[in-house]
Design a protein around this motif. Structure first.
Motif, PDB file in Angstrom:
ATOM      1  N   UNK A 176       0.833  -1.204   0.000  1.00 42.74           N
ATOM      2  CA  UNK A 176       0.000   0.000   0.000  1.00 42.74           C
ATOM      3  C   UNK A 176       0.867   1.253   0.000  1.00 42.74           C
ATOM      4  N   UNK A 177       1.941   1.219   0.790  1.00 43.37           N
ATOM      5  CA  UNK A 177       2.851   2.363   0.846  1.00 43.37           C
ATOM      6  C   UNK A 177       3.519   2.595  -0.502  1.00 43.37           C
ATOM      7  N   UNK A 178       3.892   1.494  -1.160  1.00 45.69           N
ATOM      8  CA  UNK A 178       4.529   1.620  -2.473  1.00 45.69           C
ATOM      9  C   UNK A 178       3.552   2.160  -3.515  1.00 45.69           C
ATOM     10  N   UNK A 179       2.284   1.718  -3.439  1.00 46.63           N
ATOM     11  CA  UNK A 179       1.285   2.225  -4.384  1.00 46.63           C
ATOM     12  C   UNK A 179       1.050   3.715  -4.170  1.00 46.63           C
ATOM     13  N   UNK A 180       0.977   4.135  -2.894  1.00 49.22           N
ATOM     14  CA  UNK A 180       0.765   5.544  -2.591  1.00 49.22           C
ATOM     15  C   UNK A 180       1.956   6.374  -3.069  1.00 49.22           C
ATOM     16  N   UNK A 185       4.282  10.137  -6.717  1.00 48.77           N
ATOM     17  CA  UNK A 185       5.374  10.378  -7.661  1.00 48.77           C
ATOM     18  C   UNK A 185       4.817  10.713  -9.032  1.00 48.77           C
ATOM     19  N   UNK A 186       3.723  10.041  -9.427  1.00 46.82           N
ATOM     20  CA  UNK A 186       3.114  10.304 -10.718  1.00 46.82           C
ATOM     21  C   UNK A 186       2.526  11.698 -10.778  1.00 46.82           C
ATOM     22  N   UNK A 187       1.868  12.119  -9.668  1.00 45.68           N
ATOM     23  CA  UNK A 187       1.296  13.460  -9.641  1.00 45.68           C
ATOM     24  C   UNK A 187       2.393  14.502  -9.732  1.00 45.68           C
ATOM     25  N   UNK A 188       3.450  14.258  -9.000  1.00 45.82           N
ATOM     26  CA  UNK A 188       4.568  15.192  -9.044  1.00 45.82           C
ATOM     27  C   UNK A 188       5.155  15.291 -10.429  1.00 45.82           C
ATOM     28  N   UNK A 189       5.210  14.175 -11.104  1.00 49.56           N
ATOM     29  CA  UNK A 189       5.778  14.162 -12.447  1.00 49.56           C
ATOM     30  C   UNK A 189       4.923  14.976 -13.401  1.00 49.56           C
ATOM     31  N   UNK A 190       3.585  14.867 -13.261  1.00 50.58           N
ATOM     32  CA  UNK A 190       2.695  15.635 -14.129  1.00 50.58           C
ATOM     33  C   UNK A 190       2.866  17.136 -13.903  1.00 50.58           C
ATOM     34  N   UNK A 191       3.016  17.534 -12.634  1.00 48.91           N
ATOM     35  CA  UNK A 191       3.211  18.948 -12.327  1.00 48.91           C
ATOM     36  C   UNK A 191       4.522  19.452 -12.901  1.00 48.91           C
TER      37      UNK A 191
END
Length: 232
Positions: A176-180, A185-191
């Motif tokens: 769960x921690x890895x998925x979060x 990380x994905x959101x940060x990458x989009x920004x």
């Protein structure tokens, strides 16, 4: 328990998985695959362990060159078989299978094995230093197996199942921690991508607006007067 940690990872795997290790010959592997009932499988493994010890005793009776390597391999195979017996026992307990007949069989067989191993060590063969580590490991594994077999089956089953459940929850928590972390990380990458695009756009030269002026003409002559019309 010596073997507990190594068994927990495979407690819920089907019995045939234990036969896949190379400490068994191909013939022995086939025999194990045919035996699904845990007590019968334990008896089979005990037979294989005895065969390894008998082979070692035969080699020790003849002081021939090169035997130390063979004895070392036999000791490693023997120890792996002892561990496999523990694996079958723990797996059966985790599955809540009837294992009541197994402990006395294991204790009787492995006490005999322990006597053979101790006798081998006490005889101090000339090449003992070549396989002394493996011999000590085999003695330790056998002693621990005897102690484990003497424990209450009900308590062992409860302890094993509690540990399995604890490990399962721990794995789920990590996943769960890895998925979060992956989502964050994905959101940060989009920004970051959006910011980089804006910076690139700002750096690009803006397109000049269209004009009807001919080359060299200006909107005024510097005094606010309109430029002269070109001659027709």
């Amino acid at each position: 328990m010596r073997n507990l940690s190594r068994f927990l990872a495979i407690l819920l795997i089907a019995f045939p998985a234990f036969a896949e290790h190379d400490f068994l010959t191909s013939s022995e592997t086939d025999q194990v695959r045919e035996v699904q009932e845990p007590v019968a499988r334990i008896k089979l493994y005990l037979t294989f362990a005895k065969q390894r010890l008998d082979q070692m005793q035969s080699m020790l009776a003849k002081n021939r060159a090169g035997r130390s390597g063979e004895i070392r391999q036999l000791l490693e195979d023997y120890t792996a078989i002892v561990d496999a017996i523990g694996s079958v026992s723990d797996d059966a307990l985790a599955r809540k299978l009837d294992l009541a007949l197994a402990p006395p069989i294991i204790i009787e067989g492995e006490k005999t094995f322990l006597g053979q191993l101790n006798k081998m060590q006490a005889s101090a063969p000339s090449d003992l230093e070549m396989y002394n580590f493996e011999l000590k490991d085999a003695i330790e594994a056998t002693s621990d197996a005897i102690d484990t077999a003497g424990e209450d089956l009900g308590q062992r089953g409860k302890a094993l199942n509690a540990k399995v459940e604890s490990d399962r929850k721990a794995v789920e928590k990590v996943n769960a921690a890895e998925r979060k972390a992956g989502l964050d990380s994905g959101a940060g990458s989009q920004a970051e991508i959006a910011a980089e695009k804006a910076a690139d756009d700002a750096a690009k030269p803006r397109r000049k607006p269209p004009t009807l002026l001919r080359p060299g003409e200006t909107l005024n002559d510097g005094n606010g007067n309109a430029p002269p019309k070109p001659k027709q």
